[in-house]
Scaffold this active site. Sequence first.
Site, PDB file in Angstrom:
ATOM      1  N   LYS A   1      24.550  78.252  16.910  1.00 31.73           N
ATOM      2  CA  LYS A   1      23.667  78.258  17.971  1.00 31.73           C
ATOM      3  C   LYS A   1      23.126  76.609  18.460  1.00 31.73           C
ATOM      4  O   LYS A   1      21.995  76.645  18.946  1.00 31.73           O
ATOM      5  CB  LYS A   1      22.496  79.099  17.716  1.00 31.73           C
ATOM      6  CG  LYS A   1      22.760  80.466  17.379  1.00 31.73           C
ATOM      7  CD  LYS A   1      21.658  81.466  17.391  1.00 31.73           C
ATOM      8  CE  LYS A   1      21.895  82.950  17.386  1.00 31.73           C
ATOM      9  NZ  LYS A   1      20.572  83.648  16.905  1.00 31.73           N
ATOM     10  N   ASN A   2      24.169  75.911  18.260  1.00 27.42           N
ATOM     11  CA  ASN A   2      23.990  74.372  18.583  1.00 27.42           C
ATOM     12  C   ASN A   2      24.389  74.274  20.039  1.00 27.42           C
ATOM     13  O   ASN A   2      25.610  74.271  20.193  1.00 27.42           O
ATOM     14  CB  ASN A   2      24.666  73.482  17.549  1.00 27.42           C
ATOM     15  CG  ASN A   2      24.389  72.116  17.508  1.00 27.42           C
ATOM     16  OD1 ASN A   2      24.508  71.730  18.779  1.00 27.42           O
ATOM     17  ND2 ASN A   2      24.135  71.433  16.753  1.00 27.42           N
TER      18      ASN A   2
END
Length: 374
Positions: free
Chosen positions: A140-141
């Site tokens: 989730k970067n």
Amino acid sequence: MSAVEEPSNETAEVKEHKELEGEPEEQFGESYGADPTRYTFYRDRKEWADLEPVPQDDGPNPVVKIAYSEKFADVYDYFRALLKKDERSERALALTADAIELNAANYTVWHYRRVLLQALSKDLREEMKYITNIIEEQPKNYQVWHHRRVVVEWLNDPSEELEFIADILSQDAKNYHAWQHRQWVIQEYKLWDRELEFVESLLEEDVRNNSAWNQRHFVISHTTGFSDPAVVQREIQYCLNQIRKAPHNESAWNYLKGMLQDRGLSSQPGLLENVLELKETHCSPHLLAFLFDCYEDALESSFQKENTDQEQKETLKKALEICELLAQVKDTIRKEYWQFLGRSVKNKYGGDVPSNEGEAAKQSAPVSEGQETS
């Protein structure tokens, strides 16, 4: 008299072993015995002695000074030095990997890495492997997903993307970053063919997957569209079937309303009848709310046509009964909201129609265990 040398019985192997005896540092240098896993600060590396580190400048009176670790400060001090010098070298590329390991959300590091990849003509396939490893650790970067998009564009090859994203979604089917990348890949490279099939497989696994419902709308909007009545009817039936599986799942109702609201909820042939039939066996606050929207849409259509006949009064009465049922029985936590909507439609479409408060109690028969399960 000269001394006579005594004959030696030592073998050549023993002599060689003795010659090698002594201090290990003398034989193998200063690195002997060093822990290969131990981090060596850049300031202690001879090959970096030519570069003057640039410390973080937080101003003379920082309000909240961040307590960076010694390693973090060391890496980023040298990163700033490279950036200041605009050095484009293999060592600079290697340092960006250390900087990303410490903070993979740093926009500037990723941008500099892209500059270096192009300047050094690096193998972008190897870079894709590197990106994959980062995403698998930090799915989730945002920054790494953007970096992947740029590299895919440079390669002009999306062949591995859909399978890779599907693997990431199998770990978290609602990963916003993965869905965003998937939509870009599909739209950019026209990979629509089997996407609806993929979405349906996800909804079979979890009918409450809001992201999959959103993707379904995205795919149809960009392919067949919703102007074809056959497509609309297919989607209505698909929604109703999914609602029967999980009556209290809001996702399917949101999809149905989103698909139809610009076309008129009350104008779809047979829809109101299907929902009323479903109400008898799979009633839920979401179903009732959809019914209210249908009635309100019908009232608005009649109002624009300046119809004031008995049919409009009956529609208004049904809308008010739905509001009362929701306020008193089915969705009491939003009682004030439903009462407000009831007053609003009553004031707009006919103040002489009384709401039947007793009707809510009549319709509040106990729900069977099978109906409650969603």
